[in-house]
Design an enzyme around this catalytic site. Structure first.
Site, PDB file in Angstrom:
ATOM      1  N   PRO A  26       0.834  -1.139  -0.004  1.00 29.64           N
ATOM      2  CG  PRO A  26       0.130  -1.019   2.152  1.00 29.64           C
ATOM      3  CD  PRO A  26       0.788  -1.954   1.184  1.00 29.64           C
ATOM      4  CB  CYS A 109       2.642   4.909   7.757  1.00 26.49           C
ATOM      5  SG  CYS A 109       2.473   6.168   7.022  1.00 26.49           S
ATOM      6  CG  HIS A 180       9.346  -1.712   6.064  1.00 23.89           C
ATOM      7  ND1 HIS A 180       8.988  -0.558   5.467  1.00 23.89           N
ATOM      8  CD2 HIS A 180      10.821  -1.558   5.800  1.00 23.89           C
ATOM      9  CE1 HIS A 180       9.816   0.134   4.677  1.00 23.89           C
ATOM     10  NE2 HIS A 180      10.893  -0.451   5.142  1.00 23.89           N
ATOM     11  N   GLY A 221      10.763  -4.387   2.128  1.00 25.20           N
ATOM     12  CA  GLY A 221      11.751  -3.222   2.317  1.00 25.20           C
ATOM     13  C   GLY A 221      13.070  -3.655   1.665  1.00 25.20           C
ATOM     14  N   GLY A 222      13.210  -2.662   0.389  1.00 27.23           N
ATOM     15  CA  GLY A 222      14.309  -2.821  -0.449  1.00 27.23           C
ATOM     16  C   GLY A 222      14.644  -3.751  -1.320  1.00 27.23           C
ATOM     17  N   GLY A 242       7.239  -2.683  -2.875  1.00 26.27           N
ATOM     18  CA  GLY A 242       6.731  -1.471  -3.062  1.00 26.27           C
ATOM     19  C   GLY A 242       7.127  -0.613  -4.174  1.00 26.27           C
ATOM     20  NE  ARG A 243      10.924   2.844  -1.773  1.00 21.66           N
ATOM     21  CZ  ARG A 243      11.981   3.139  -1.286  1.00 21.66           C
ATOM     22  NH1 ARG A 243      12.725   4.119  -1.653  1.00 21.66           N
ATOM     23  NH2 ARG A 243      12.330   2.275  -0.691  1.00 21.66           N
TER      24      ARG A 243
END
Length: 340
Positions: A26, A109, A180, A221-222, A242-243
């Site tokens: 998300p 978050c 995360h 994460g990463g 994610g990104r």
């Protein structure tokens, strides 16, 4: 503009745990319904998440705007933010009518806005409150309630905090957690820095899988390549990206279905862009703006011939774009590929 219809409960609910083998995180301002529709085109199987929605917004705000989604997005999970068990229970009860396949509580978050509402990563300091929240949510939810957390915050010792937190979640009935693998610093780092500066501790998260074999644990994460995803799956039940999934969607989602032993849904990013043309045309006919869809597609050709022309054309023309502008972006890709 045509209104989205509220979907019936999804028949894929029973396969959400399997879908969590790979999920897209998300992400605020990114994983809206247009982004999720695009990502679903790329992968049949990956689990998709909404942007975080606060429980207060659902209880007091425009529920249709916040919760509407297309039936084709499934399996899709709703992420909630909040720290009031009664309010979270009511938000979960309301959201049940929208047929999400999972309800997830944000305990990760680190933004100032989230902290001011006493939810997100700050809740790592209050595992008993989190347990109250998820218990209340589960009492109102027809689908699984899950948690996304950090390994700790501020000066906490993750090696002590994380196993204690997971044990408390397990006692509260939670069976699936995404971790995360970074601390969050609630003061002194921006949300962006909190995604990059605190060091990753994959070994600690891997150790949690060994310590809690009955929990379904995903790592986040990463993780930026499918090679890294496969490596993490040798340790964990699932991986959340994610990104990288947003900025390089083909690299992550274009071949994602092979994780389930299935052939990729599409053969190339160009085929994906051509398939999205119909989606864009329909949305424009309903009165929508092309940029609302295409802003999520800028990285589709990342690292490939024509990528620069695709991104430039959509960026420059997207806000008032027409289908002719989308076709121009397609031609820029085709031209770049021919020139390569």
């Amino acid at each position: 503009m045509a209104q989205m219809t509220t979907p019936a409960p999804c028949p894929l609910t029973c396969t959400v745990r399997d879908a969590a083998r790979l999920s897209v995180a998300p992400m605020m301002d990114w994983t809206d319904r247009h982004c999720r529709g695009f990502h679903r085109l790329l992968s049949r199987r990956a689990l998709l998440y909404t942007e975080m929605v606060t429980s207060a917004a659902i209880v007091h705000g425009d529920r249709a705007r916040l919760l509407d989604h297309a039936a084709g997005e499934h399996p899709v999970a709703l992420q909630l933010g909040g720290s009031d068990p009664a309010e979270l229970r009511e938000a979960t009860r309301i959201a049940a009518d929208w047929g999400y396949d999972e309800i997830n509580l944000n305990v990760g978050c680190p933004s100032d806005r989230v902290q001011s509402g006493c939810f997100g990563a700050v809740l790592m300091k209050s595992p008993d409150l989190v347990a109250e929240c998820v218990t209340a949510m589960a009492g109102a939810s027809p689908v699984e309630v899950t948690v996304k957390c950090r390994i700790g915050v501020d000066d906490q010792d993750p090696a002590e905090v994380l196993p204690a937190f997971l044990a408390r979640m397990q006692d509260a009935g939670v069976r699936r957690v995404t971790i995360h693998a970074r601390k969050a610093w609630l003061q002194g780092l921006s949300p962006k820095e909190n995604r990059e500066v605190p060091p990753l501790d994959y070994p600690l998260v891997h150790a949690m899988k060994a310590a809690f074999p009955d929990l379904h644990l995903s790592i986040n994460g990463g993780i930026a390549t499918m090679e890294a995803v496969r490596d993490q799956l040798s340790h964990m039940d699932g991986v959340m990206v994610g990104r990288a999934a947003y900025h390089q969607p083909w690299d992550i989602l274009g071949t994602a279905d092979t994780l389930w032993g299935e052939a990729p849904r599409l053969s190339s990013p160009l085929q994906a862009a051509e398939a999205m043309r119909e989606v864009v045309a329909r949305y424009l006919a309903e009165g929508g703006r092309m940029h609302q869809i295409t802003r999520h597609m800028l990285g589709l050709f990342h690292g490939r011939p024509g990528a620069r022309g695709w991104k430039r054309t959509l960026s420059e023309r997207g806000s008032s774009g027409t289908l002719a502008d989308y076709d121009a972006a397609l031609e820029a890709v085709r031209g770049g590929a021919l020139a390569a």
